[in-house]
Write a protein that holds these residues in place. Structure first.
Motif, PDB file in Angstrom:
ATOM      1  N   ASP A  79       0.855  -1.199   0.027  1.00  0.00           N
ATOM      2  CA  ASP A  79      -0.034  -0.008  -0.103  1.00  0.00           C
ATOM      3  C   ASP A  79       0.685   1.368  -0.084  1.00  0.00           C
ATOM      4  O   ASP A  79       0.244   2.471  -0.027  1.00  0.00           O
ATOM      5  CB  ASP A  79      -1.016   0.136   1.221  1.00  0.00           C
ATOM      6  CG  ASP A  79      -2.039  -1.148   1.169  1.00  0.00           C
ATOM      7  OD1 ASP A  79      -2.561  -1.434   0.127  1.00  0.00           O
ATOM      8  OD2 ASP A  79      -2.196  -1.541   2.168  1.00  0.00           O
ATOM      9  N   ASP A  80       2.118   0.951  -0.200  1.00  0.00           N
ATOM     10  CA  ASP A  80       2.933   2.389  -0.039  1.00  0.00           C
ATOM     11  C   ASP A  80       2.833   2.777  -1.490  1.00  0.00           C
ATOM     12  O   ASP A  80       2.693   2.189  -2.487  1.00  0.00           O
ATOM     13  CB  ASP A  80       4.503   1.946   0.051  1.00  0.00           C
ATOM     14  CG  ASP A  80       5.471   2.964   0.180  1.00  0.00           C
ATOM     15  OD1 ASP A  80       5.440   3.469   1.215  1.00  0.00           O
ATOM     16  OD2 ASP A  80       6.121   3.244  -0.689  1.00  0.00           O
ATOM     17  N   VAL A  81       2.965   4.253  -1.632  1.00  0.00           N
ATOM     18  CA  VAL A  81       3.061   5.121  -2.664  1.00  0.00           C
ATOM     19  C   VAL A  81       3.956   4.725  -4.014  1.00  0.00           C
ATOM     20  O   VAL A  81       3.647   4.720  -5.013  1.00  0.00           O
ATOM     21  CB  VAL A  81       3.271   6.404  -2.422  1.00  0.00           C
ATOM     22  CG1 VAL A  81       4.506   6.949  -2.109  1.00  0.00           C
ATOM     23  CG2 VAL A  81       2.676   7.554  -3.458  1.00  0.00           C
ATOM     24  N   ASP A  82       5.038   4.004  -3.144  1.00  0.00           N
ATOM     25  CA  ASP A  82       6.022   3.777  -4.285  1.00  0.00           C
ATOM     26  C   ASP A  82       5.760   1.922  -4.803  1.00  0.00           C
ATOM     27  O   ASP A  82       6.616   1.355  -5.401  1.00  0.00           O
ATOM     28  CB  ASP A  82       7.285   3.837  -3.859  1.00  0.00           C
ATOM     29  CG  ASP A  82       7.624   5.356  -4.101  1.00  0.00           C
ATOM     30  OD1 ASP A  82       7.452   5.861  -4.971  1.00  0.00           O
ATOM     31  OD2 ASP A  82       8.126   5.726  -2.721  1.00  0.00           O
ATOM     32  N   ALA A  83       4.359   1.428  -4.344  1.00  0.00           N
ATOM     33  CA  ALA A  83       4.212   0.116  -4.856  1.00  0.00           C
ATOM     34  C   ALA A  83       2.979  -0.107  -5.125  1.00  0.00           C
ATOM     35  O   ALA A  83       2.547  -0.879  -6.263  1.00  0.00           O
ATOM     36  CB  ALA A  83       4.392  -0.905  -3.486  1.00  0.00           C
ATOM     37  N   ARG A  84       1.896   0.875  -4.690  1.00  0.00           N
ATOM     38  CA  ARG A  84       0.679   0.426  -4.956  1.00  0.00           C
ATOM     39  C   ARG A  84       0.130   0.965  -6.422  1.00  0.00           C
ATOM     40  O   ARG A  84       1.068   1.828  -7.128  1.00  0.00           O
ATOM     41  CB  ARG A  84      -0.207   1.273  -4.045  1.00  0.00           C
ATOM     42  CG  ARG A  84      -0.387   2.806  -4.033  1.00  0.00           C
ATOM     43  CD  ARG A  84      -1.245   3.540  -3.039  1.00  0.00           C
ATOM     44  NE  ARG A  84      -1.152   4.785  -3.106  1.00  0.00           N
ATOM     45  CZ  ARG A  84      -0.667   5.657  -2.266  1.00  0.00           C
ATOM     46  NH1 ARG A  84      -0.645   5.188  -1.120  1.00  0.00           N
ATOM     47  NH2 ARG A  84      -0.704   7.058  -2.189  1.00  0.00           N
ATOM     48  N   ARG A  85      -0.992   0.708  -6.804  1.00  0.00           N
ATOM     49  CA  ARG A  85      -1.275   1.430  -8.178  1.00  0.00           C
ATOM     50  C   ARG A  85      -1.458   2.772  -8.155  1.00  0.00           C
ATOM     51  O   ARG A  85      -2.046   3.361  -7.235  1.00  0.00           O
ATOM     52  CB  ARG A  85      -2.528   0.662  -8.690  1.00  0.00           C
ATOM     53  CG  ARG A  85      -2.949   1.187  -9.915  1.00  0.00           C
ATOM     54  CD  ARG A  85      -4.459   0.154 -10.438  1.00  0.00           C
ATOM     55  NE  ARG A  85      -4.931   0.920 -11.708  1.00  0.00           N
ATOM     56  CZ  ARG A  85      -4.942   0.071 -12.811  1.00  0.00           C
ATOM     57  NH1 ARG A  85      -4.679  -1.165 -12.650  1.00  0.00           N
ATOM     58  NH2 ARG A  85      -5.272   0.750 -13.972  1.00  0.00           N
ATOM     59  N   TRP A  86      -0.993   3.315  -9.348  1.00  0.00           N
ATOM     60  CA  TRP A  86      -0.982   4.765  -9.004  1.00  0.00           C
ATOM     61  C   TRP A  86      -2.405   5.323  -9.345  1.00  0.00           C
ATOM     62  O   TRP A  86      -3.376   4.472  -9.980  1.00  0.00           O
ATOM     63  CB  TRP A  86      -0.332   5.402 -10.440  1.00  0.00           C
ATOM     64  CG  TRP A  86      -0.517   5.321 -11.505  1.00  0.00           C
ATOM     65  CD1 TRP A  86      -1.746   5.274 -12.347  1.00  0.00           C
ATOM     66  CD2 TRP A  86       0.539   4.790 -12.863  1.00  0.00           C
ATOM     67  NE1 TRP A  86      -1.511   5.038 -13.722  1.00  0.00           N
ATOM     68  CE2 TRP A  86      -0.207   4.892 -13.869  1.00  0.00           C
ATOM     69  CE3 TRP A  86       1.840   4.509 -12.596  1.00  0.00           C
ATOM     70  CZ2 TRP A  86       0.485   4.392 -15.046  1.00  0.00           C
ATOM     71  CZ3 TRP A  86       2.581   4.534 -13.887  1.00  0.00           C
ATOM     72  CH2 TRP A  86       1.691   4.451 -15.140  1.00  0.00           C
TER      73      TRP A  86
END
Length: 665
Positions: free
Chosen positions: A228-235
């Motif tokens: 759920d991190d901004v650098d892993a989740r779907r944009w």
């Protein structure tokens, strides 16, 4: 006599470079006055969390170039200014816009400058700079850099294409696909960057993923193994999509590959994935991801009229315009490399979405082989026919194609692999015609294309594809199981009586995105650990116990995959190679009488930079297979894997460095 600071700057010639207005320098037209401060603080404040190479700020994502023509090439960079208020502010350190000078020279020291200009960038285009440098010499190697805010960027190497009628003896291109930052250390990019003979880097889709996919990761930004991190989740928003490109482009190996040669990129569904923020309009959600691709990639926009022709250059004092809305979905285009090569780029998903029923009906008029393939849509199909015919005189044609084109026909898939095959979209490998996400699922469409090429004698075609997350090599025929196809030498015998002959060859690779072995191992590991989804699998990415179990689960999966590959090649004689276990890149070497094609694997779990060897001195990559492909008789003939093909060396690219302008001079 007192001398003002303005007089000193004017006399030194630094004023326009530092953004200080001292009259009207000749290099700027009247409508483009230099703007921006003389310098910014490039040392990030505590807590600044933005993917960038800090040592290279304000050019923390390096430089790139792409889509070269005979007299021009696109060059790209981004200006990144750290600010203690965060990464989404529109005026970092109070800067609302800044002037950026660009230069193109014939030498890596940037002394013999042949073209220069200046553009302005701001938060509206995410501080990116994209220039179409024209007026260049055909078939020439150049170096380029940018200057802004008191600093000079790293220097990149690029080149122009030969003129359309030029006789060219060779070309050397790297081929990659499906590049997942989380599942790969991008060592294959390092292998490309360390070569001194690469003329082009060709990417055939999914070059930036909109989400991590939840698969076991070898790395995460700042070690945040959280789906759920901004650098892993779907944009979800435009800024999140932009940040994802920043994550990719700060990678040192990708940066080195960007700096080594111009790129030609074909897009696939992940590159253009829509935004998910429900507060956005339907149009913003649908086209936002595609618009970010145009901001961040060195790709040349085409006219939004299905013609595949390029938009005119805006000149040296304007950024290349970012296509907006539906115009962002137009990507199919063609480029020439002298008489040696025509490079044809299609898009599998998007052109057909923009056609109305009325347009479709009109475009189907006069089709020589019936209605247009549903895969491409009628307008792009007509364009593809016309383009093949217009470029029939080239020695080679390379078709950039996002999906597996060769036929994976019937064979018995081991039970242990079936769930993994379904995960990769091959939901019915035993009946390949049901697989609708690759060309074998559109049998009539493929037959129609091959019949068109064979009828016109356009057979020296090399199709470069992706999306299958593994290695595949094909002779391209309508039916690989036909009794009159001879896999040893399909061109043997009397030409008038020969059976089914190929209309070209195809290479497919994948760089990091999990293939069959990894998907099977992941599934087994999740079951053994009592984890119910790939979601938890990613969260366990930093857990050594989990990864030990995962690596152990690969061993039986490798054996099963080897059995499946052997069975597949036996059942499909036109399939010359299959490997769903390894990852890396291909090299395509073109000559006047042949091409030589190499499949090169690198370990995605090991971070091996340019010029480095693998663990304990092992080779940084491995030759899986090599083939020769004769002009006029397309067929993949094995070459020795103990040798490698190389082309003429080019001047070396300087090591990445951002320098204060006074030092740079």
């Amino acid at each position: 006599m007192s001398i003002s600071r303005r007089d000193v700057l004017k006399a030194s010639g630094l004023a326009p470079l530092l953004g200080v207005s001292v009259g009207r320098p000749n290099r700027f037209p009247p409508q483009t006055a230099p703007i921006g401060p003389s310098a910014v603080d490039v040392v990030p404040p505590a807590g600044w969390d933005y993917p960038a190479q800090v040592d290279l700020l304000p050019f923390g994502h390096g430089v790139a170039s792409g889509d070269p023509l005979a007299d021009r090439v696109i060059i790209w960079t981004r200006v990144s200014i750290p600010d203690d208020r965060g990464w989404e502010v529109t005026d970092p350190q109070g800067v609302t816009s800044t002037n950026v000078v660009w230069k193109v020279a014939t030498d890596p020291d940037m002394v013999d400058v042949r073209a220069s200009g200046a553009v302005t960038t701001d938060a509206g285009r995410d501080w990116t700079v994209k220039v179409d440098v024209d007026g260049l010499t055909p078939n020439a190697v150049y170096f380029y850099c940018f200057e802004a805010l008191g600093y000079r960027s790293p220097v990149g190497r690029t080149r122009t294409a030969p003129g359309p009628d030029d006789d060219v003896t060779e070309l050397h291109a790297a081929h990659v696909a499906c590049t997942s930052w989380w599942q790969d250390h991008f060592s294959a990019y390092a292998r490309i960057a360390e070569r001194d003979d690469v003329d082009l880097v060709i990417h055939v889709g999914d070059h930036v993923y909109e989400f991590c996919g939840g698969h076991p990761a070898v790395r995460a930004w700042e070690d945040r193994f959280d789906i759920d991190d901004v650098d892993a989740r779907r944009w979800s928003t435009r800024n999140e999509a932009r940040r994802r490109y920043a994550l990719y482009y700060q990678d040192p190996h990708l940066m080195a590959a960007h700096m080594a040669a111009p790129w030609v990129i074909a897009v696939d569904n992940h590159d253009f994935a829509d935004l998910r923020d429900e507060s956005l309009s339907e149009e913003e959600r649908r086209f936002g991801g595609a618009e970010v691709f145009w901001e961040w990639s060195p790709t040349r926009p085409v006219r939004p009229d299905h013609s595949g022709t390029f938009r005119p250059s805006p000149g040296p004092f304007a950024n290349v315009e970012t296509p907006r809305g539906a115009e962002a979905f137009f990507t199919h285009r063609a480029m020439s490399w002298g008489r040696l090569l025509s490079l044809i780029v299609i898009d599998w998903h998007y052109s057909r979405q923009l056609e109305t029923e009325e347009q479709a009906a009109t475009a189907n008029d006069g089709m020589p082989f019936g209605p247009a393939p549903a895969m491409l849509g009628p307008t792009q199909w007509r364009w593809l026919q016309d383009t093949f015919e217009a470029h029939a005189g080239a020695t080679h044609r390379i078709l950039l194609n996002q999906k597996n084109m060769g036929q994976l026909g019937n064979f018995n898939l081991p039970t242990a692999l079936r769930d993994g095959a379904r995960e990769l979209g091959l939901t019915s490998v035993e009946n390949a015609e049901d697989v609708v996400d690759i060309y074998p699922g559109w049998t009539s469409d493929r037959r129609q294309l091959f019949a068109f090429l064979r009828d016109r004698g356009i057979v020296d075609n090399i199709v470069l594809s992706g999306d299958s997350h593994g290695w595949w090599a094909y002779d391209l025929v309508e039916d690989s199981t036909a009794p009159d196809y001879n896999p040893v030498d399909p061109w043997a015998g009397d030409d008038a009586g020969v059976g089914l002959t190929p209309v070209g060859v195809e290479l497919i690779n994948g760089m990091g995105r999990p293939g069959l072995v990894d998907v099977v191992a992941e599934t087994a590991c999740e079951a053994g650990a009592g984890q119910g989804s790939a979601h938890s699998c990613f969260e366990a990415g930093s857990d050594p116990t989990f990864h030990a179990a995962y690596r152990a689960a690969r061993i039986p999966a490798i054996a099963a995959s080897l059995a499946a590959e052997t069975a597949a090649m036996a059942a499909n004689p036109s399939m010359r190679y299959m490997n769903w276990r390894e990852y890396g890149h291909s090299m395509v070497h073109l000559f006047g009488d042949r091409s030589e094609l190499e499949l090169l694997a690198s370990d995605k779990t090991v971070n091996t930079g340019p010029g480095e060897t693998g663990p304990a001195g092992t080779p940084a990559d491995t030759v899986l297979a090599r083939y020769a492909n004769q002009v006029g008789r397309p067929h993949l003939v094995p070459l020795s894997p103990l040798e490698r093909t190389a082309g003429p060396a080019k001047p070396a690219v300087p090591a990445p460095a951002t320098l204060p302008l006074r030092t740079a001079r």
